[in-house]
Motif scaffolding. Structure first.
Motif, PDB file in Angstrom:
ATOM      1  N   THR A   1     -12.234   2.357  51.976  1.00 20.05           N
ATOM      2  CA  THR A   1     -13.595   2.507  52.410  1.00 20.05           C
ATOM      3  C   THR A   1     -14.272   3.610  51.624  1.00 20.05           C
ATOM      4  O   THR A   1     -13.977   4.769  51.470  1.00 20.05           O
ATOM      5  CB  THR A   1     -13.596   3.212  54.013  1.00 20.05           C
ATOM      6  N   PRO A   2     -15.613   3.102  51.276  1.00 16.96           N
ATOM      7  CA  PRO A   2     -16.332   4.145  50.405  1.00 16.96           C
ATOM      8  C   PRO A   2     -16.819   5.377  51.319  1.00 16.96           C
ATOM      9  O   PRO A   2     -16.841   5.232  52.580  1.00 16.96           O
ATOM     10  CB  PRO A   2     -17.555   3.535  49.985  1.00 16.96           C
ATOM     11  N   LEU A   3     -17.001   6.580  50.644  1.00  9.65           N
ATOM     12  CA  LEU A   3     -17.249   7.790  51.466  1.00  9.65           C
ATOM     13  C   LEU A   3     -18.551   7.434  52.502  1.00  9.65           C
ATOM     14  O   LEU A   3     -18.631   7.983  53.612  1.00  9.65           O
ATOM     15  CB  LEU A   3     -17.413   8.978  50.628  1.00  9.65           C
ATOM     16  N   GLU A   4     -19.491   7.069  51.641  1.00  6.74           N
ATOM     17  CA  GLU A   4     -20.771   6.705  52.453  1.00  6.74           C
ATOM     18  C   GLU A   4     -20.591   5.863  53.570  1.00  6.74           C
ATOM     19  O   GLU A   4     -21.231   6.212  54.649  1.00  6.74           O
ATOM     20  CB  GLU A   4     -21.770   5.957  51.219  1.00  6.74           C
ATOM     21  N   GLU A   5     -20.021   4.705  53.599  1.00  9.42           N
ATOM     22  CA  GLU A   5     -19.386   4.079  54.630  1.00  9.42           C
ATOM     23  C   GLU A   5     -18.966   4.763  55.735  1.00  9.42           C
ATOM     24  O   GLU A   5     -19.347   4.679  56.983  1.00  9.42           O
ATOM     25  CB  GLU A   5     -19.059   2.718  54.529  1.00  9.42           C
ATOM     26  N   ALA A   6     -17.899   5.574  55.345  1.00 11.68           N
ATOM     27  CA  ALA A   6     -17.289   6.369  56.432  1.00 11.68           C
ATOM     28  C   ALA A   6     -18.204   7.309  57.043  1.00 11.68           C
ATOM     29  O   ALA A   6     -18.222   7.381  58.386  1.00 11.68           O
ATOM     30  CB  ALA A   6     -15.985   7.260  55.875  1.00 11.68           C
ATOM     31  N   VAL A   7     -19.010   8.047  56.126  1.00 10.01           N
ATOM     32  CA  VAL A   7     -20.063   9.045  56.930  1.00 10.01           C
ATOM     33  C   VAL A   7     -21.084   8.401  57.969  1.00 10.01           C
ATOM     34  O   VAL A   7     -21.375   8.630  58.972  1.00 10.01           O
ATOM     35  CB  VAL A   7     -20.810   9.790  55.799  1.00 10.01           C
ATOM     36  N   GLU A   8     -21.625   7.143  57.262  1.00  8.60           N
ATOM     37  CA  GLU A   8     -22.718   6.304  58.062  1.00  8.60           C
ATOM     38  C   GLU A   8     -22.200   6.077  59.394  1.00  8.60           C
ATOM     39  O   GLU A   8     -22.778   6.153  60.337  1.00  8.60           O
ATOM     40  CB  GLU A   8     -22.825   4.928  57.395  1.00  8.60           C
TER      41      GLU A   8
END
Length: 211
Positions: free
Chosen positions: A93-100
């Motif tokens: 999972t990309p970091l951006e997706e996890a944070v979102e």
């Protein structure tokens, strides 16, 4: 009266009592959000619920008891929500997706239950709620650490713990701004919060993953 009828009566009374408690807690949530905990009164809560003060006192001896019961129920709901929000993510999972995803779930809960913020961050939060908040804070930090560990695999545990505390602090500061706005402006603040977290975390993750 039959045995069946005798058993049904206490059950119906219990159901009515639970509905009344839920009604009073919803009224208290509204009053706490409007006036804050300090200025709220049992009379105002009873008025908001559309019942007499005497009816309220059948279920709660004072304002603190109402706040503690409301806090207990919110804590349970919050743990379920935050458990889901901070579920372990796939390593790909990309970091951006996890944070979102995490921010969206956190914000959704807090926007649906603004009284949680009002109770947790007031200067005179009742003792048991404050203790429960401290326990929840510790749980959240550990879950954020677990979430971050996949993106910071070579970072010392003490550093991950510090980063998790900073992330939670950033979120709490952003949440105050988010709750102060509505509609498109609220969405804009949510976007800003995500950007702040990503700009903080992305260089850390990059530094960790770069040979």
């Amino acid at each position: 009266m039959s045995d069946h009828q005798e058993k049904e009566q206490p059950r119906r009374r219990q159901a009515r009592g639970e509905r009344r408690i839920a009604q009073l807690l919803e009224a208290a949530a509204s009053v706490f959000c409007t006036t804050g905990y300090t200025a709220a009164s049992t009379n105002a809560i009873a008025r908001e619920a559309g019942v007499s003060p005497g009816t309220l006192y059948q279920f709660f001896p004072n304002k603190e008891a109402i706040a503690i019961e409301l806090g207990d129920r919110l804590m349970h709901e919050m743990r379920e929500t935050y458990g889901e929000a901070l579920a372990t993510v796939d390593p790909a999972t990309p970091l951006e997706e996890a944070v979102e995803t995490a921010v969206d779930r956190f914000v959704d809960f807090n926007c649906r239950r603004p009284v949680f913020f009002a109770l947790m961050h007031g200067p005179d939060t009742p003792g048991r709620i404050a203790e429960a908040h401290d326990a929840l804070h510790a749980t959240l930090v550990s879950r954020i650490e677990a979430l971050l560990s996949g993106f910071l695999p070579d970072t010392p545990a003490a550093d991950v713990n510090r980063i998790a505390h900073v992330c939670l602090g950033i979120y709490k500061a952003g949440l105050e701004l988010i709750l102060a706005h509505e509609g498109a402006e609220r969405e804009a603040y949510v976007r800003e919060l995500k950007d702040v977290l990503l700009r903080y975390l992305a260089p850390l993750a990059h530094r960790t993953l770069t040979p």
